[in-house]
Scaffold this motif. Structure first.
Motif, PDB file in Angstrom:
ATOM      1  N   ALA A  82       0.955  -1.301   0.140  1.00  0.00           N
ATOM      2  CA  ALA A  82       0.065   0.166   0.000  1.00  0.00           C
ATOM      3  C   ALA A  82       0.815   1.161   0.073  1.00  0.00           C
ATOM      4  CB  ALA A  82      -1.055  -0.134   1.333  1.00  0.00           C
ATOM      5  N   ASP A  83       2.149   1.311   0.814  1.00  0.00           N
ATOM      6  CA  ASP A  83       2.707   2.395   0.646  1.00  0.00           C
ATOM      7  C   ASP A  83       3.440   2.768  -0.581  1.00  0.00           C
ATOM      8  OD1 ASP A  83       2.068   3.125   3.235  1.00  0.00           O
ATOM      9  OD2 ASP A  83       3.619   1.978   4.339  1.00  0.00           O
ATOM     10  N   VAL A  84       3.962   1.627  -1.304  1.00  0.00           N
ATOM     11  CA  VAL A  84       4.430   1.569  -2.714  1.00  0.00           C
ATOM     12  C   VAL A  84       3.500   2.250  -3.593  1.00  0.00           C
ATOM     13  CG1 VAL A  84       5.611   0.298  -4.470  1.00  0.00           C
ATOM     14  CG2 VAL A  84       6.152  -0.145  -2.144  1.00  0.00           C
ATOM     15  N   TYR A  89       1.178   6.081  -7.266  1.00  0.00           N
ATOM     16  CA  TYR A  89       0.179   6.753  -7.629  1.00  0.00           C
ATOM     17  C   TYR A  89      -0.102   8.267  -7.147  1.00  0.00           C
ATOM     18  CZ  TYR A  89      -4.708   7.309  -8.916  1.00  0.00           C
ATOM     19  OH  TYR A  89      -6.226   7.653  -9.432  1.00  0.00           O
ATOM     20  N   ASN A  90      -0.002   8.500  -6.027  1.00  0.00           N
ATOM     21  CA  ASN A  90      -0.225   9.906  -5.590  1.00  0.00           C
ATOM     22  C   ASN A  90       1.110  10.710  -5.792  1.00  0.00           C
ATOM     23  OD1 ASN A  90      -2.950   9.939  -5.137  1.00  0.00           O
ATOM     24  ND2 ASN A  90      -2.579   9.096  -3.126  1.00  0.00           N
ATOM     25  N   GLY A  91       2.408  10.269  -5.202  1.00  0.00           N
ATOM     26  CA  GLY A  91       3.399  10.910  -5.212  1.00  0.00           C
ATOM     27  C   GLY A  91       3.880  11.183  -6.621  1.00  0.00           C
ATOM     28  N   ASP A 114      13.828  16.530  -5.341  1.00  0.00           N
ATOM     29  CA  ASP A 114      14.671  16.321  -3.963  1.00  0.00           C
ATOM     30  C   ASP A 114      14.882  14.836  -3.687  1.00  0.00           C
ATOM     31  OD1 ASP A 114      12.388  15.965  -3.017  1.00  0.00           O
ATOM     32  OD2 ASP A 114      12.382  17.692  -1.517  1.00  0.00           O
ATOM     33  N   ALA A 115      15.484  14.701  -2.294  1.00  0.00           N
ATOM     34  CA  ALA A 115      15.520  13.226  -2.081  1.00  0.00           C
ATOM     35  C   ALA A 115      14.279  12.511  -2.106  1.00  0.00           C
ATOM     36  CB  ALA A 115      16.344  13.142  -0.772  1.00  0.00           C
ATOM     37  N   GLU A 116      13.381  13.408  -1.433  1.00  0.00           N
ATOM     38  CA  GLU A 116      11.841  12.575  -1.417  1.00  0.00           C
ATOM     39  C   GLU A 116      11.341  12.373  -2.633  1.00  0.00           C
ATOM     40  OE1 GLU A 116       8.063  11.161   0.297  1.00  0.00           O
ATOM     41  OE2 GLU A 116      10.324  11.254   0.865  1.00  0.00           O
ATOM     42  N   PHE A 117      11.515  13.031  -3.598  1.00  0.00           N
ATOM     43  CA  PHE A 117      11.222  12.680  -4.980  1.00  0.00           C
ATOM     44  C   PHE A 117      11.706  11.404  -5.684  1.00  0.00           C
ATOM     45  CE2 PHE A 117      12.384  12.591  -9.320  1.00  0.00           C
ATOM     46  CZ  PHE A 117      11.354  12.454 -10.047  1.00  0.00           C
ATOM     47  N   PHE A 124       7.728   4.168  -7.659  1.00  0.00           N
ATOM     48  CA  PHE A 124       7.283   3.942  -9.100  1.00  0.00           C
ATOM     49  C   PHE A 124       7.661   3.202 -10.101  1.00  0.00           C
ATOM     50  CE2 PHE A 124       6.661   5.889 -13.553  1.00  0.00           C
ATOM     51  CZ  PHE A 124       5.209   5.876 -13.512  1.00  0.00           C
ATOM     52  N   GLU A 125       9.167   2.890  -9.859  1.00  0.00           N
ATOM     53  CA  GLU A 125       9.986   1.810 -10.601  1.00  0.00           C
ATOM     54  C   GLU A 125       9.167   0.393 -10.072  1.00  0.00           C
ATOM     55  OE1 GLU A 125      14.102   3.570 -11.966  1.00  0.00           O
ATOM     56  OE2 GLU A 125      13.770   3.276  -9.687  1.00  0.00           O
TER      57      GLU A 125
END
Length: 463
Positions: A82-84, A89-91, A114-117, A124-125
């Protein structure tokens, strides 16, 4: 990460999309309630009986269905962490790729890669790889695989490495960003996205404009599109379904309720949208306000029926936009409303039957997106309108390519010009409106969903 069930490779036609044709909700008694999805993709895929649809589990009910082994024949739902999924999806898909292709960034302050991206990009990968692995497991020798949309842009390249024997297509349901805007993305990410799609034998788009933008990005960043063929398939409205559904009892009931809200003898300006940033609902309402302000003869004589169905409310910017739509509508009603006239009738609860009722009632349809891959509302309203409607259409909607000749075209950012277009639409002669509606409906239904899908399948087989 991915559900364990993997039948022997057999399927000869496979489809991959984030959302599948069915979703599950967990009832209080622990049983699962299955709900069938709708929309152009579901309708289009009904053209092929023997297919495998690979999709993601989107909620707790879906994940529980996967864990229990509950499902429909021909559907494989992936229980991605779910976190992935949330990161992917949202990130990335909805907060980066959607913003790039719809030109939505406020560039003085965003984006910030940045690092969070980078952390979210890794998810996403992972999410795309889960689809590639599942498709590789399910596909028969030489099968046709049709990958859908920006959520799965990396899948074709990943799947090509796993199964070079497959015929792979990718279809983009969004616009494609012009090269200067696409290059907002980090260089390596931009290249990875393009190479991901170019893993397909064929990449297809809703309009020639979006296809050309993709080709331009590939030329600038990669030096070309390689061996990948590029196609265009303008998804049309399903006329038979819409006309039948629009005359069922629940639609008639909602028409009666809307007529009561509008009041006798008044014209209607109708819009039906999700509260998606690109749909430009706020500027549309400001144009309506300008119409009432600059042409007082319309006060008391026209009602704006605005359906703004909440979208992506787990993202703060969408919650804020939805609240702004409500605020502007309330402001118009407070400024101009009278005891027997409500200028804006706003509904925010999704109701397909009520949307069809509004389509039938529309004197004017307002479709003014900042940017849209196609916009099926622009195609659906002329098909079901009872007495013909004038279409006010943004030149930035994909539908403009097919409908622009018989619409009143607007620059979506120009509120004053949109107000003038609404006046022109409201005063259009009946015979002209009828003739335009007929031509709009013919253009809107030229490539109905089932034919849209079969055309892609046939084109993929011609490689």
């Amino acid at each position: 990460m991915v559900s364990e069930q993997a039948p022997q490779p057999a399927a000869q036609v496979l489809v991959a999309s984030n959302r599948g044709p069915v979703s599950y909700a967990l009832r209080e008694d622990g049983t699962l309630d299955a709900k069938r999805g709708g929309g152009g993709l579901v309708s289009g895929l009904s053209a092929v009986d023997d297919k495998m649809w690979v999709c993601a589990a989107l909620g707790d009910g879906d994940r529980e269905a996967v864990r229990r082994g509950v499902g429909e024949p021909g559907v494989r739902m992936l229980d991605i962490d779910a976190d992935v999924h949330a990161d992917a999806y949202n990130g990335i898909a909805n907060s980066v790729l959607w913003f790039v292709h719809h030109l939505l960034y406020q560039t003085p302050v965003e984006p910030v890669f940045d690092a969070e991206f980078r952390r979210q990009w890794a998810s996403f990968e992972t999410y795309n790889r889960a689809f590639a692995v599942a498709l590789a497991e399910e596909a028969g020798e030489g099968a046709a695989v049709l990958v859908q949309d920006y959520h799965l842009a990396l899948v074709p390249g990943m799947l090509r490495e796993l199964r070079p024997d497959l015929r792979i297509g990718h279809f983009s349901h969004t616009p494609w960003a012009p090269v200067d805007y696409f290059r907002l993305l980090p260089d390596d990410i931009a290249e990875q996205l393009l190479r991901g799609i170019l893993g397909a034998d064929r990449a297809a788009f809703l309009t020639r404009r979006w296809a050309d933008a993709f080709i331009g990005c590939c030329a600038e960043i990669l030096g070309g599109t390689g061996h990948t063929r590029i196609g265009v398939h303008g998804l049309g409205a399903d006329a038979d379904f819409l006309r039948r559904r629009a005359h069922e009892a629940d639609v008639d009931e909602r028409m009666a309720a809307l007529r009561e809200q509008v009041g006798p003898g008044r014209k209607t300006i109708v819009r039906v949208d999700r509260t998606e940033l690109s749909k430009n609902i706020v500027r549309g309402m400001l144009a309506y306000r300008a119409l009432l302000d600059e042409r007082p003869e319309w006060r008391g004589r026209v009602v704006h029926i605005a359906f703004a169905y909440p979208s992506r409310q787990d993202l703060a910017v969408y919650r804020e936009y939805t609240a702004e739509v409500q605020r502007v509508a309330d402001g118009i009603n407070e400024a101009y409303g009278t005891a027997d006239w409500t200028p804006v009738v706003l509904h925010v609860k999704d109701d397909f039957a009520r949307s069809l009722a509004a389509y039938r009632l529309a004197d004017v349809a307002l479709v003014n997106p900042i940017r849209d891959g196609m916009n099926l509302v622009a195609k659906e309203v002329p098909v079901v309108s009872d007495d013909g409607c004038a279409l006010v259409l943004s030149r930035e909607a994909g539908a403009y390519e097919e409908l622009g000749a018989d619409a009143i075209t607007v620059n979506p950012y120009d509120v004053s010009a949109t107000a003038a277009a609404l006046h022109e639409a409201l005063t259009m002669a009946d015979d002209e409106r009828t003739a335009r509606t007929k031509r709009l409906a013919a253009a809107a239904t030229a490539l109905p969903p089932q034919q849209w899908f079969l055309d892609q399948l046939e084109a993929l087989g011609q490689g």
